[in-house]
Design a protein around this motif. Structure first.
Motif, PDB file in Angstrom:
ATOM      1  N   LEU A   1       0.728  -1.310   0.001  1.00 44.59           N
ATOM      2  CA  LEU A   1      -0.130   0.139  -0.108  1.00 44.59           C
ATOM      3  C   LEU A   1       0.827   1.457  -0.098  1.00 44.59           C
ATOM      4  O   LEU A   1       1.592   1.394   0.837  1.00 44.59           O
ATOM      5  N   PHE A   2       0.580   2.095  -0.982  1.00 48.79           N
ATOM      6  CA  PHE A   2       1.403   3.621  -0.898  1.00 48.79           C
ATOM      7  C   PHE A   2       0.421   4.609  -0.239  1.00 48.79           C
ATOM      8  O   PHE A   2      -0.825   4.420  -0.575  1.00 48.79           O
ATOM      9  N   ILE A   3       1.106   5.245   0.566  1.00 46.60           N
ATOM     10  CA  ILE A   3       0.277   6.414   1.025  1.00 46.60           C
ATOM     11  C   ILE A   3       1.114   7.716   0.796  1.00 46.60           C
ATOM     12  O   ILE A   3       2.260   7.788   0.830  1.00 46.60           O
ATOM     13  N   LYS A   4       0.190   8.584   0.746  1.00 49.75           N
ATOM     14  CA  LYS A   4       0.744  10.025   0.381  1.00 49.75           C
ATOM     15  C   LYS A   4       0.040  11.243   1.305  1.00 49.75           C
ATOM     16  O   LYS A   4      -1.277  10.948   1.495  1.00 49.75           O
ATOM     17  N   VAL A   5       0.580  12.267   1.880  1.00 54.97           N
ATOM     18  CA  VAL A   5       0.167  13.043   2.402  1.00 54.97           C
ATOM     19  C   VAL A   5       0.735  14.522   1.847  1.00 54.97           C
ATOM     20  O   VAL A   5       1.824  14.585   1.762  1.00 54.97           O
ATOM     21  N   GLU A   6      -0.309  15.373   1.706  1.00 51.35           N
ATOM     22  CA  GLU A   6       0.072  16.710   1.008  1.00 51.35           C
ATOM     23  C   GLU A   6      -0.433  17.707   2.173  1.00 51.35           C
ATOM     24  O   GLU A   6      -1.563  17.867   2.149  1.00 51.35           O
ATOM     25  N   ALA A   7       0.450  18.696   2.279  1.00 52.04           N
ATOM     26  CA  ALA A   7      -0.152  19.728   3.113  1.00 52.04           C
ATOM     27  C   ALA A   7       0.182  20.876   2.481  1.00 52.04           C
ATOM     28  O   ALA A   7       1.440  21.300   1.832  1.00 52.04           O
ATOM     29  N   SER A   8      -1.011  21.804   2.500  1.00 51.78           N
ATOM     30  CA  SER A   8      -0.851  23.399   1.828  1.00 51.78           C
ATOM     31  C   SER A   8      -1.350  24.264   2.876  1.00 51.78           C
ATOM     32  O   SER A   8      -2.572  24.330   3.226  1.00 51.78           O
TER      33      SER A   8
ATOM     34  N   GLN B   1      -2.621  25.271   6.253  1.00 52.24           N
ATOM     35  CA  GLN B   1      -3.428  24.270   7.387  1.00 52.24           C
ATOM     36  C   GLN B   1      -4.563  23.332   6.815  1.00 52.24           C
ATOM     37  O   GLN B   1      -5.275  22.958   7.243  1.00 52.24           O
ATOM     38  N   GLN B   2      -4.242  22.889   5.388  1.00 48.89           N
ATOM     39  CA  GLN B   2      -5.194  21.840   4.734  1.00 48.89           C
ATOM     40  C   GLN B   2      -4.340  20.510   4.334  1.00 48.89           C
ATOM     41  O   GLN B   2      -3.293  20.740   3.628  1.00 48.89           O
ATOM     42  N   TYR B   3      -4.619  19.684   5.139  1.00 49.30           N
ATOM     43  CA  TYR B   3      -3.879  18.500   4.781  1.00 49.30           C
ATOM     44  C   TYR B   3      -4.920  17.520   4.057  1.00 49.30           C
ATOM     45  O   TYR B   3      -5.950  17.163   4.435  1.00 49.30           O
ATOM     46  N   SER B   4      -4.118  16.950   2.952  1.00 44.71           N
ATOM     47  CA  SER B   4      -5.062  15.881   2.344  1.00 44.71           C
ATOM     48  C   SER B   4      -4.194  14.490   2.127  1.00 44.71           C
ATOM     49  O   SER B   4      -3.055  14.365   2.184  1.00 44.71           O
ATOM     50  N   PHE B   5      -5.140  13.451   2.033  1.00 43.87           N
ATOM     51  CA  PHE B   5      -4.360  12.136   2.110  1.00 43.87           C
ATOM     52  C   PHE B   5      -4.982  11.245   0.827  1.00 43.87           C
ATOM     53  O   PHE B   5      -5.918  11.458   0.283  1.00 43.87           O
ATOM     54  N   TYR B   6      -4.148  10.527   0.700  1.00 44.85           N
ATOM     55  CA  TYR B   6      -4.240   9.756  -0.824  1.00 44.85           C
ATOM     56  C   TYR B   6      -3.590   8.397  -0.470  1.00 44.85           C
ATOM     57  O   TYR B   6      -2.675   8.160   0.382  1.00 44.85           O
ATOM     58  N   PHE B   7      -4.005   7.532  -1.453  1.00 38.20           N
ATOM     59  CA  PHE B   7      -3.337   6.066  -1.369  1.00 38.20           C
ATOM     60  C   PHE B   7      -3.397   5.454  -2.848  1.00 38.20           C
ATOM     61  O   PHE B   7      -3.859   6.020  -3.736  1.00 38.20           O
ATOM     62  N   ALA B   8      -2.735   4.176  -2.805  1.00 41.52           N
ATOM     63  CA  ALA B   8      -2.405   3.846  -4.183  1.00 41.52           C
ATOM     64  C   ALA B   8      -2.126   2.411  -3.908  1.00 41.52           C
ATOM     65  O   ALA B   8      -1.433   1.906  -3.037  1.00 41.52           O
ATOM     66  N   SER B   9      -2.456   1.506  -4.862  1.00 40.87           N
ATOM     67  CA  SER B   9      -2.065   0.104  -4.989  1.00 40.87           C
ATOM     68  C   SER B   9      -0.979  -0.262  -5.750  1.00 40.87           C
ATOM     69  O   SER B   9      -0.109  -1.124  -5.826  1.00 40.87           O
ATOM     70  N   LYS B  10      -0.697   0.732  -6.726  1.00 43.52           N
ATOM     71  CA  LYS B  10       0.465   0.866  -7.662  1.00 43.52           C
ATOM     72  C   LYS B  10       1.026   1.986  -7.658  1.00 43.52           C
ATOM     73  O   LYS B  10       0.465   3.140  -7.596  1.00 43.52           O
ATOM     74  N   ALA B  11       2.335   2.050  -7.822  1.00 43.36           N
ATOM     75  CA  ALA B  11       3.146   3.487  -7.766  1.00 43.36           C
ATOM     76  C   ALA B  11       2.632   4.593  -8.660  1.00 43.36           C
ATOM     77  O   ALA B  11       2.140   4.370  -9.536  1.00 43.36           O
ATOM     78  N   GLU B  12       2.408   5.720  -7.839  1.00 44.01           N
ATOM     79  CA  GLU B  12       1.870   6.900  -8.516  1.00 44.01           C
ATOM     80  C   GLU B  12       0.541   6.980  -9.128  1.00 44.01           C
ATOM     81  O   GLU B  12       0.046   7.940  -9.750  1.00 44.01           O
ATOM     82  N   GLN B  13      -0.355   5.999  -8.930  1.00 44.78           N
ATOM     83  CA  GLN B  13      -1.700   5.798  -9.199  1.00 44.78           C
ATOM     84  C   GLN B  13      -2.359   6.352  -7.973  1.00 44.78           C
ATOM     85  O   GLN B  13      -3.265   5.472  -7.644  1.00 44.78           O
ATOM     86  N   TRP B  14      -2.288   7.432  -7.756  1.00 45.88           N
ATOM     87  CA  TRP B  14      -3.020   8.023  -6.452  1.00 45.88           C
ATOM     88  C   TRP B  14      -4.584   7.969  -6.349  1.00 45.88           C
ATOM     89  O   TRP B  14      -5.056   8.693  -7.424  1.00 45.88           O
TER      90      TRP B  14
END
Length: 523
Positions: free
Chosen positions: A452-459, A461-474
């Motif tokens: 499982l791929f997990i990504k968090v991006e903060a801009s 005070q806004q935090y966004s959460f993403y996942f992927a089963s294959k690299a970069e396919q968020w």
């Protein structure tokens, strides 16, 4: 035109800086609170570029953080060098109402190893520091309630006593030195004593460590006083600039002179955004001069700035730290921390080379315990974090993932787990101890989904959460979550936010584990 440097010199939760110089080398330490190892140590040749070279307290025999609440633990270390030895003094704050225990450690090299703590049970207060006088005598300073009683809440005084550093015992009487410059302001603390041009100078912090934080100074021709305050106190504060100023909470200073004769001050401050300080209290650098035997900070400007002319020292950068940790060494990078002292081995970098293996423990990331967790400081307002893990939960108790951690009651977690025999990735917000599922996504029952791929991006005070089963396919999980729950203001704590990896079997025994292939942090 002079080269400029950017403040803070140590971004992220590096509070209460103290500095010393040995020849051309500068060494700096900061508070570490409930995190282990304790007291990070930094090295510089130009005061601007710093590299971490270790920790002072990196053995369980030195640091027992069992049961230590968040924002307690190791406070305000001071580093000094005398007669071939480095000394670091500090305070261990056991809890909100428990003991404050002062100690010091020694080392022949700032790289360590450092001695076990020498405890000083007769030394009250917090923020202890050492001063070595010209005659070789050593003194310890800290704060305490005035012997005559407190006149207002958090009214403190600075005291001093001779210390036999060889025997580890206090000698003679305690001297009351100073109650600060600003009557009715509170929390006189963080004393640092220096001797220059026939005067003893006592720098302290006043006003608490928040918005009214400030630096004040007094001097005396006798080490025991009486001390006269500078008429232009506070010599440094930002409270008059307003809460919307880019830098707030300025205070808790230590000073140093370069070989070229320049004087510089390190201090703590915060960079709030959206009105909140997720980054905690950071380490800033500011110049000062002496006028009529008193310090004048950043003359003509009188405040700490985000951009300032560099010291006159030759520029000395260190190799850039890797943005992505591939866990391809036998030890963790120095920027990683545990929560409290690890009492059992739950981490391996060798069981599967090139991966971080976190074994599941019954401890939870929501408890005051030592969970299976490693974390690093959030150091930027805008950032992106990515990781990938391989994990096969065997039951609904077993979980693994990524956590944005302010304390055990304020956090965001991206968890991989089972629910009704379905594989699930979930975003959970924990606010003041109450949990809310923000989003959940059922994964197809396939072996490939154990990765499982997990990504968090903060801009801001806004935090966004993403996942992927294959690299970069968020795939978005939850976007624009409220980041202010990770701020010092919301939790009324002293530390900034951490970003980390964790596993847990949530009160049950388990032999399971999760393997993390990499962890990338990009500003």
């Amino acid at each position: 035109m002079n080269r400029l440097f950017t403040n803070p010199i140590l971004p992220g939760s590096y509070a209460d800086p103290s500095i010393c110089r040995v020849g051309k080398d500068f060494y700096l330490v900061t508070s570490s609170f409930e995190y282990y190892p304790g007291i990070p140590v930094f090295h510089s040749r130009d005061l601007v570029h710093w590299r971490q070279i270790g920790h002072v307290l990196d053995r369980p025999s030195q640091l027992n953080l069992d049961g230590t609440p968040c924002s307690k633990g190791i406070y305000a270390p001071t580093i000094r060098y005398h007669d071939g030895l480095f000394y670091v003094s500090s305070t261990f704050v056991e809890s909100a109402t428990g003991a404050r225990r002062n100690f010091y450690v020694t080392a022949t090299s700032a790289f360590g190893p450092w001695s076990d703590p020498i405890w000083l049970p007769e030394a009250p207060g917090i923020d202890s520091s050492l001063f070595f006088d010209d005659d070789g005598k050593c003194y310890i300073l800290a704060n305490r309630k005035p012997p005559s009683g407190q006149l207002y809440p958090k009214h403190m005084e600075i005291w001093m006593q001779e210390l036999d550093v060889n025997q580890g015992r206090l000698l003679g009487p305690k001297y009351s030195l100073w109650e600060g410059a600003q009557k009715w302001i509170h929390a006189q603390e963080a004393p640092h004593l220096y001797k220059l041009n026939g005067y003893y100078y006592l720098f302290i912090a006043e006003g608490g460590t928040g918005f009214t934080h400030s630096v004040t100074v007094a001097r005396s021709q006798s080490i025991t006083g009486p001390y006269e305050g500078c008429k232009s106190n506070p010599i440094l504060t930002h409270c008059h600039l307003g809460r919307s100023h880019p830098i707030t909470n300025i205070g808790h200073a230590d000073i140093i002179q370069t070989e070229d004769g320049e004087w510089w001050m390190v201090c703590l401050g915060s960079r709030p955004y959206g009105g909140f300080s997720n980054l905690g209290r950071e380490t800033f650098l500011v110049p000062f001069i002496w006028e009529e035997d008193w310090p004048v900070v950043n003359p003509g400007i009188g405040k700490v700035e985000l951009k300032l002319p560099c010291p006159s020292l030759s520029i000395h950068p260190w190799p850039t730290e890797r943005a992505c940790d591939h866990f391809d060494t036998d030890t963790l990078a120095y920027y990683w921390n545990y929560l409290r002292t690890p009492r059992q081995s739950f981490l391996s970098l060798t069981d599967r080379p090139g991966f971080l293996r976190l074994k599941l423990k019954p401890d939870k990331i929501t408890e005051v315990s030592n969970p299976s967790f490693i974390g690093r400081r959030q150091q930027h307002k805008d950032f992106a974090v990515r990781t990938v893990m391989e994990f096969t939960p065997n039951n609904e108790y077993e979980k693994a993932g990524l956590v944005l951690f302010q304390n055990h009651d304020f956090q965001y977690r991206v968890e991989y787990s089972l629910k009704h025999m379905n594989k699930l990735v979930t975003v959970i917000a924990r606010i003041d101890g109450v949990e809310q599922v923000l989003a959940e996504h059922i994964l197809p029952d396939s072996k490939t989904n154990d990765r499982l791929f997990i990504k968090v991006e903060a801009s801001g005070q806004q935090y966004s959460f993403y996942f992927a089963s294959k690299a970069e396919q968020w795939i978005p999980l939850y976007e624009k979550a409220d980041g202010t729950i990770l701020s010092m203001e919301k939790v009324k704590g002293f530390s900034g936010a951490y970003i980390g990896l964790f596993t847990s079997s949530n009160g049950k025994q388990s032999d399971n584990y999760a393997d993390f292939d990499y962890f990338e942090y990009l500003p």
